[in-house]
Design a protein around this motif. Sequence first.
Motif, short mmCIF file in Angstrom:
data_model
loop_
_atom_site.label_atom_id
_atom_site.label_comp_id
_atom_site.label_asym_id
_atom_site.label_seq_id
_atom_site.Cartn_x
_atom_site.Cartn_y
_atom_site.Cartn_z
N THR A 125 35.01 45.75 38.53
CA THR A 125 36.06 44.87 37.99
C THR A 125 36.78 44.42 39.30
N SER A 154 49.22 39.24 31.20
CA SER A 154 48.11 40.20 30.70
C SER A 154 47.66 39.47 29.17
N GLY A 163 40.65 41.56 36.46
CA GLY A 163 39.62 40.72 35.31
C GLY A 163 39.32 39.43 36.25
N GLU A 223 42.34 41.51 32.40
CA GLU A 223 42.52 42.97 32.08
C GLU A 223 43.55 43.55 32.24
N SER A 224 44.12 43.27 33.27
CA SER A 224 45.56 43.96 33.82
C SER A 224 46.46 43.11 34.56
#
Length: 105
Positions: free
Chosen positions: A36, A60, A84, A66-67
Amino acid sequence: MCGTENRTQLPLASSPTGCGCCSTEASSAPTASAGTSSVEFAVDGLICGHCVQTVEKLVSALEGVESAFVDLVPGGRSRLLVGGAPDAAAVQEAVTSAGYTLAGN
C-alpha cells in the motif's frame, strides 16, 4: 478538617518523553501496510483537533483512499498522509472545501 489540607501525593509519569500531548517522540502516524502506498500533502490553516477531524473525514471518503491521517502543527504547515491511491485534485478539492489550503508539494 477545618483549615487543614489532606492531599494524596501521586507519582509523576516516569516516561522520558513526557505525556501524550507534549511528547518529544515522533508522531505515531499509521503506517501503510505492505503493498500500500502513501502520499503526503502539506496543509495550511489547521489549528485544532476539530480541523484535523474535518480534513481526515473528508479525505477518507474519497475514492481510492484507504486512510487519512493529519499530523497537526497548530498555526503552521500540517502534514496529511493519505494511504491508497488518492487523486491529488480530489484531495485538494476536499481540503479547500473545508476552508483550508493545500500547500504546494
